[in-house]
Design a protein around this motif. Structure first.
Motif, PDB file in Angstrom:
ATOM      1  N   PHE A 168     -11.844  12.217  30.200  1.00 30.46           N
ATOM      2  CA  PHE A 168     -11.215  13.448  29.718  1.00 30.46           C
ATOM      3  C   PHE A 168     -10.753  14.267  30.928  1.00 30.46           C
ATOM      4  O   PHE A 168     -11.544  14.526  31.839  1.00 30.46           O
ATOM      5  CB  PHE A 168     -12.208  14.254  28.881  1.00 30.46           C
ATOM      6  CG  PHE A 168     -11.648  15.551  28.358  1.00 30.46           C
ATOM      7  CD1 PHE A 168     -10.747  15.547  27.315  1.00 30.46           C
ATOM      8  CD2 PHE A 168     -12.026  16.764  28.909  1.00 30.46           C
ATOM      9  CE1 PHE A 168     -10.228  16.743  26.818  1.00 30.46           C
ATOM     10  CE2 PHE A 168     -11.522  17.957  28.428  1.00 30.46           C
ATOM     11  CZ  PHE A 168     -10.617  17.948  27.374  1.00 30.46           C
TER      12      PHE A 168
ATOM     13  N   THR B 174     -18.054  14.935  27.614  1.00 29.26           N
ATOM     14  CA  THR B 174     -16.720  14.352  27.446  1.00 29.26           C
ATOM     15  C   THR B 174     -16.612  12.906  27.902  1.00 29.26           C
ATOM     16  O   THR B 174     -15.695  12.199  27.496  1.00 29.26           O
ATOM     17  CB  THR B 174     -15.685  15.153  28.255  1.00 29.26           C
ATOM     18  OG1 THR B 174     -15.937  14.981  29.657  1.00 29.26           O
ATOM     19  CG2 THR B 174     -15.744  16.632  27.902  1.00 29.26           C
TER      20      THR B 174
ATOM     21  N   ALA C 299     -12.608  17.584  23.595  1.00 32.24           N
ATOM     22  CA  ALA C 299     -12.583  16.198  24.071  1.00 32.24           C
ATOM     23  C   ALA C 299     -12.256  15.207  22.963  1.00 32.24           C
ATOM     24  O   ALA C 299     -11.804  14.092  23.232  1.00 32.24           O
ATOM     25  CB  ALA C 299     -13.914  15.831  24.714  1.00 32.24           C
TER      26      ALA C 299
END
Length: 330
Positions: free
Chosen positions: A62, A58, A23
């Protein structure tokens, strides 16, 4: 992988590790949870669980990809209904089933254009533009049809052209499977061989790129506009530039804030430039709906809520992206 709780726990831990690592990498375009799984009554719940776990690491922006498990209609709706960035991965081949093997590349191209295009467009719309063709090829079952090499290449060329028309018009992106084979010539499965045989067209990659548009080109596009306003018949069409946008809505009952069209257009143009002129190579801005949502949220953080005028900012953004890409790619 879905067989027992131990496997699911191992999968969960592995994905959480990958998510935490990937990420933060700017060149990573997402993480796919499973490749071509079997669809059953456990799969969607499995996706939900893993997405929730990954999001704690994340954040919502993402990209997480889910295979459509050969049920694209269902998973397009599934992904399109998610508030975070979830993408459907669809694989398209036409060389494995008896029905597909019975057709030539030209016939497959005709079916894609005349029969399949509407279905594919509906999938992409349901996914809010968040559908990619993660695997496709020029491969056909054409060795037993009495064709010459030249004729086989012609059929592959037509089949590829129809696919690219479809993917570039509706999807967020595509990957040809695969770059090259270990040995032997194969213009159906090897992208390198397909380019050499001119089955994959010369513009694949950066071939269409004419250069980064100048500021004056952007100013002209802002003045003249690039397309029709939404909801208008062609006979009623007018330029979508800021003045025309404002004038139209003033003459038809007004709009909450037509002036937000211009900053939306400008943001869309500038974001398209980021991708087109990136140091890693020419790219086009994909996942437009998700990207627009994020930019709109950023705009509202600085300028306050758009309220009922949000669609006008979004329309401007999309117009800016389209105008920039038209100027750069033709």
């Amino acid at each position: 992988m879905l067989g027992n709780s131990s496997n699911m726990q191992t999968t969960s831990l592995a994905l959480r590790f990958l998510a935490s690592y990937l990420a933060t990498k700017p060149n990573v375009v997402g993480l796919e949870l499973l490749n071509e799984p079997k669809n059953d009554n456990r799969l969607q719940g499995f996706y939900d669980s893993l997405i929730q776990q990954c999001r704690s690491i994340t954040g919502p922006h993402f990209p997480i990809y889910v295979s459509d498990a050969w049920d694209t209609a269902h998973y397009s709706v599934y992904a399109g209904g998610k508030p975070d960035f979830v993408v459907v991965d669809h694989h398209l081949y036409r060389c494995f089933t008896p029905e597909d093997k019975a057709l030539t590349g030209v016939q497959h191209a005709q079916k894609l254009r005349n029969e399949f295009a509407g279905t594919f467009a509906n999938w992409c719309n349901a996914a809010r533009g968040g559908l990619v063709v993660g695997e496709w090829s020029a491969a056909l079952d054409d060795w037993n049809k009495g064709m010459s090499d030249t004729e086989r290449d012609r059929n592959k060329r037509e089949f590829v052209a129809a696919q690219l028309e479809l993917y570039n018009k509706y999807s967020a992106g595509w990957w040809f499977w695969t770059l090259k084979k270990g040995d032997g010539w194969d213009a159906g499965w090897s992208a390198k061989d397909a380019v050499t045989a001119q089955i994959l067209p010369g513009w694949v990659g950066s071939g269409r790129f004419k250069g980064t548009p100048a500021q004056s080109t952007k100013d002209k596009a802002m003045t003249q506009g690039q397309s029709e306003l939404p909801g208008l018949e062609k006979s009623q069409s007018t330029s979508s530039c800021p003045d025309a946008h404002t004038s139209y809505w003033n003459a038809n009952g007004g709009a909450p804030n037509p002036q937000v069209y211009s900053p939306g257009f400008s943001q869309g143009w500038d974001d398209a430039i980021i991708f087109l002129s990136h140091c890693s190579g020419v790219s086009e801005l994909g996942f437009l709906a998700r990207w627009c949502d994020r930019r709109k949220a950023e705009y509202e953080q600085s300028h306050g809520s758009l309220g009922a005028a949000a669609w006008e900012w979004e329309h401007g953004f999309r117009e800016g992206v389209a105008a920039c890409q038209q100027a750069a790619l033709g």
